[in-house]
Design a protein around this motif. Structure first.
Motif, short mmCIF file in Angstrom:
data_model
loop_
_atom_site.label_atom_id
_atom_site.label_comp_id
_atom_site.label_asym_id
_atom_site.label_seq_id
_atom_site.Cartn_x
_atom_site.Cartn_y
_atom_site.Cartn_z
N MET A 1 -4.70 1.34 -2.92
CA MET A 1 -3.42 1.89 -2.51
C MET A 1 -2.35 0.81 -2.58
O MET A 1 -2.54 -0.29 -2.07
N THR A 2 -1.26 1.21 -3.10
CA THR A 2 -0.16 0.28 -3.20
C THR A 2 0.76 0.44 -2.00
O THR A 2 0.62 1.37 -1.19
N ALA A 3 1.67 -0.47 -1.87
CA ALA A 3 2.62 -0.43 -0.76
C ALA A 3 3.50 0.81 -0.83
O ALA A 3 3.89 1.37 0.19
N GLU A 4 3.78 1.24 -2.04
CA GLU A 4 4.62 2.43 -2.21
C GLU A 4 3.90 3.68 -1.70
O GLU A 4 4.51 4.53 -1.05
N ILE A 6 1.55 3.78 0.58
CA ILE A 6 1.48 3.68 2.05
C ILE A 6 2.82 4.07 2.66
O ILE A 6 2.89 4.80 3.66
N LEU A 7 3.91 3.63 2.08
CA LEU A 7 5.24 3.97 2.56
C LEU A 7 5.50 5.46 2.45
O LEU A 7 6.07 6.09 3.37
N VAL A 8 5.07 6.09 1.38
CA VAL A 8 5.23 7.54 1.20
C VAL A 8 4.44 8.28 2.26
O VAL A 8 4.91 9.26 2.86
N ILE A 13 4.46 11.55 7.12
CA ILE A 13 3.96 11.82 8.49
C ILE A 13 5.13 11.85 9.46
O ILE A 13 5.21 12.73 10.32
N THR A 14 6.04 10.90 9.34
CA THR A 14 7.23 10.87 10.21
C THR A 14 8.05 12.14 10.03
O THR A 14 8.52 12.74 11.01
#
Length: 87
Positions: A1-4, A6-8, A13-14
């Motif tokens: 998993m890339t940082a992008e 994880i950010l998505v 979720i938010t």
């Protein structure tokens, strides 16, 4: 998993949490608005009843006041006529 990715995931979720919270808030606001509407209806009914009571009081007070004033005036006229007959 890339940082992008994880950010998505974090952002989605938010967003889902805020969506659920907004739905709950809207439903609570609708319930409060209904209660306020019931209170307003009750207040309007009470005001109408008070206005009816005031109207009834006015309708009985005014004739009573007029009859009292008329009785006083007739009493004064009777006293004046007695005084003028005595003189």
């Amino acid at each position: 998993m890339t940082a992008e990715e994880i950010l998505v995931i974090i952002l989605s979720i938010t967003l889902a949490v805020f969506l659920v919270l907004s739905i709950i808030l809207v439903s609570l606001m609708i319930a409060v608005a209904r209660k306020v509407n019931d209170i307003v209806d009750s207040a309007e009914e009470t005001v109408g009843q008070v206005q009816g009571i005031v109207t009834n009081i006015q309708n009985t007070t005014v004739p009573a006041l007029i009859s009292t004033l008329l009785a006083e005036w007739l009493g004064r006229m009777a006293e004046k006529s007695k005084k003028s007959k005595e003189d």
